[in-house]
Design a protein around this motif. Structure first.
Motif, short mmCIF file in Angstrom:
data_model
loop_
_atom_site.label_atom_id
_atom_site.label_comp_id
_atom_site.label_asym_id
_atom_site.label_seq_id
_atom_site.Cartn_x
_atom_site.Cartn_y
_atom_site.Cartn_z
N LYS A 91 54.90 48.45 23.78
CA LYS A 91 54.90 47.13 24.41
C LYS A 91 54.92 45.99 23.40
O LYS A 91 55.59 44.97 23.63
N TYR A 92 54.20 46.12 22.30
CA TYR A 92 53.97 44.97 21.42
C TYR A 92 54.78 45.00 20.12
O TYR A 92 55.07 43.95 19.55
N ALA A 148 60.80 26.01 18.97
CA ALA A 148 60.30 27.07 19.85
C ALA A 148 61.19 28.29 19.80
O ALA A 148 62.41 28.20 19.60
N GLN A 149 60.57 29.44 20.01
CA GLN A 149 61.30 30.69 20.16
C GLN A 149 60.90 31.32 21.50
O GLN A 149 59.89 30.95 22.10
N PHE A 150 61.73 32.23 21.98
CA PHE A 150 61.46 32.91 23.24
C PHE A 150 60.27 33.86 23.12
O PHE A 150 60.07 34.52 22.10
N GLY A 151 59.52 34.00 24.22
CA GLY A 151 58.66 35.15 24.44
C GLY A 151 59.25 35.96 25.58
O GLY A 151 60.25 35.57 26.21
N ASN A 152 58.64 37.09 25.89
CA ASN A 152 59.16 37.91 26.99
C ASN A 152 59.06 37.17 28.32
O ASN A 152 59.88 37.39 29.22
N ARG A 153 58.10 36.23 28.46
CA ARG A 153 57.98 35.51 29.73
C ARG A 153 59.18 34.59 29.96
O ARG A 153 59.63 34.43 31.11
N GLU A 154 59.69 33.97 28.91
CA GLU A 154 60.82 33.06 29.09
C GLU A 154 62.12 33.77 29.41
O GLU A 154 63.04 33.17 29.97
N VAL A 155 62.23 35.05 29.05
CA VAL A 155 63.49 35.76 29.31
C VAL A 155 63.38 36.72 30.49
O VAL A 155 64.39 37.28 30.93
N SER A 156 62.18 36.90 31.02
CA SER A 156 61.98 37.81 32.15
C SER A 156 61.21 37.09 33.25
O SER A 156 60.03 37.36 33.49
N PRO A 157 61.86 36.13 33.91
CA PRO A 157 61.16 35.32 34.91
C PRO A 157 60.68 36.14 36.09
O PRO A 157 61.31 37.12 36.49
N THR A 192 59.62 33.37 8.82
CA THR A 192 60.22 33.76 10.10
C THR A 192 59.24 33.49 11.23
O THR A 192 58.02 33.57 11.07
N LEU A 193 59.80 33.16 12.39
CA LEU A 193 59.04 32.94 13.61
C LEU A 193 59.57 33.88 14.67
O LEU A 193 60.76 33.86 14.99
N SER A 194 58.70 34.72 15.21
CA SER A 194 59.13 35.65 16.26
C SER A 194 57.99 35.83 17.26
O SER A 194 56.84 35.47 17.00
N HIS A 195 58.32 36.42 18.40
CA HIS A 195 57.29 36.69 19.40
C HIS A 195 56.65 38.06 19.18
O HIS A 195 55.43 38.18 19.12
N HIS A 196 57.47 39.08 19.04
CA HIS A 196 56.94 40.44 18.93
C HIS A 196 56.46 40.75 17.51
O HIS A 196 56.87 40.12 16.54
N LEU A 197 55.61 41.76 17.42
CA LEU A 197 54.99 42.13 16.15
C LEU A 197 55.96 42.87 15.25
O LEU A 197 56.73 43.73 15.71
N PHE A 198 55.90 42.57 13.95
CA PHE A 198 56.64 43.32 12.94
C PHE A 198 55.77 44.39 12.29
O PHE A 198 56.28 45.24 11.56
N THR A 229 63.54 38.13 19.48
CA THR A 229 63.17 39.55 19.52
C THR A 229 63.10 40.08 20.95
O THR A 229 62.66 41.21 21.16
N THR A 230 63.53 39.31 21.91
CA THR A 230 63.31 39.67 23.31
C THR A 230 64.42 40.56 23.88
O THR A 230 65.56 40.54 23.42
N ILE A 231 64.05 41.31 24.91
CA ILE A 231 64.98 42.11 25.70
C ILE A 231 64.79 41.66 27.14
O ILE A 231 63.67 41.74 27.68
N GLU A 232 65.84 41.19 27.77
CA GLU A 232 65.70 40.65 29.13
C GLU A 232 65.19 41.72 30.09
O GLU A 232 65.60 42.87 30.06
N ASP A 233 64.23 41.31 30.92
CA ASP A 233 63.59 42.15 31.93
C ASP A 233 62.69 43.23 31.34
O ASP A 233 62.36 44.21 32.01
N HIS A 234 62.29 43.05 30.07
CA HIS A 234 61.38 44.00 29.44
C HIS A 234 60.32 43.22 28.66
O HIS A 234 60.56 42.11 28.19
N ASP A 235 59.14 43.83 28.48
CA ASP A 235 58.08 43.22 27.68
C ASP A 235 58.26 43.49 26.19
O ASP A 235 57.79 42.72 25.36
N ASN A 236 58.90 44.61 25.87
CA ASN A 236 59.02 44.98 24.46
C ASN A 236 60.19 44.26 23.80
O ASN A 236 60.92 43.51 24.46
N GLY A 237 60.34 44.48 22.49
CA GLY A 237 61.32 43.69 21.77
C GLY A 237 62.14 44.49 20.77
O GLY A 237 61.78 45.59 20.36
#
Length: 285
Positions: free
Chosen positions: A199-200, A94-103, A178-184, A146-154
């Motif tokens: 955002k994406y 598993a990798q992080f999404g923005n939801r896992e780092v911005s509860p 590669t496995l990531s949440h945000h778009l390349f 690819t996450t930034i805590e407390d933000h949706d973007n990456g």
């Protein structure tokens, strides 16, 4: 699939490799239906895992982030997620999404470090947010944070980008995905959509893509976050955005690799009533 990236050595590679890419499941007990059917999230997830369990040739599963909506107290959503995953007989990562780092709300749902600790052994670990694993011989998965805590973007940090370069150099004979949440890459083509871009799309996607494109053994980038399905190939590198299971078309992908060819298959959930509800909610939003 015949491109300038062909010709990488196949030393020790498993003849046929098949894995599932599941992303943006957003499982939750507290979410409400909108464009994403969060009230159906656990039923949808059970169906997805049931389908994977019925596939006799699956080697492993990759989760692309926003696996839990991370809004439930006492990790209730995570615990149910793991209870369903207890039926899976293959390794998963598993990798992080923005939801896992911005509860939401902070201090009640899981923090980034707490989530990583709970997913220990599945790629993530406490203090290790980018990871490298070889689930089958000859194939290496780079799980990119690819996450930034407390933000949706990456964004990918300079330190992580240097780590990516080191991993690529370390495994010249492995096929790398590669496995990531945000778009390349943007999934909306050439249209100018500043809000979506912010955002994406990964902030420094061009810099990251230049590193990945220069490495012939890097074959594909798996992404999520935008909840849409899109495959784009540039210079032989395949950018594969998979849809969200929680939102129409309520689907996931499997990828089968045989030599230098890959077959991607699209799997919708089996409940036609949920599919129709998701389609209606999306098209009327």
């Amino acid at each position: 699939t015949a491109t300038k990236k062909d010709g990488v050595a196949k030393i020790g590679r498993k003849k046929s490799i098949k894995f599932a890419h599941i992303t943006d499941t957003h499982v939750t007990f507290s979410g409400k239906n909108g464009t994403a059917l969060k009230e159906e999230s656990f039923n949808i997830f059970r169906d997805v895992i049931g389908q994977v369990n019925d596939m006799p040739d699956i080697d492993f599963i990759l989760f692309g982030g926003d696996n839990i909506n991370n809004t439930d107290p006492d990790a209730k959503d995570f615990n149910e997620f793991m209870d369903i995953m207890s039926t899976v007989k293959v390794p998963y990562f598993a990798q992080f999404g923005n939801r896992e780092v911005s509860p939401i709300p902070p201090g009640v749902a899981l923090s980034k470090s707490q989530y990583a600790e709970k997913m220990k052994g599945c790629g993530l670990d406490a203090g290790r947010y980018a990871w490298s694993v070889s689930p089958v011989p000859g194939l290496r998965i780079l799980g990119l944070d690819t996450t930034i805590e407390d933000h949706d973007n990456g964004e990918i940090s300079k330190e992580e980008l240097n780590w990516i370069k080191e991993e690529i150099e370390k495994y010249p004979n492995d096929m790398i995905v590669t496995l990531s949440h945000h778009l390349f890459l943007p999934t909306w083509g050439s249209r100018d959509m500043p809000e979506w871009k912010k955002k994406y799309l990964l902030k420094n996607y061009q810099e990251v893509n230049a590193v990945l494109d220069a490495a012939p053994q890097v074959k594909a980038c798996l992404m999520g976050h935008h909840h849409v399905s899109k495959i784009q190939t540039i210079n032989g590198l395949h950018y594969i955005a998979s849809p969200a299971t929680v939102q129409y078309p309520h689907a996931f992908r499997t990828v089968t690799i045989i030599d230098d060819a890959a077959r991607l298959e699209f799997h919708q959930i089996r409940d036609q009533g949920v599919i129709e509800l998701g389609k209606q909610n999306l098209t009327t939003s």
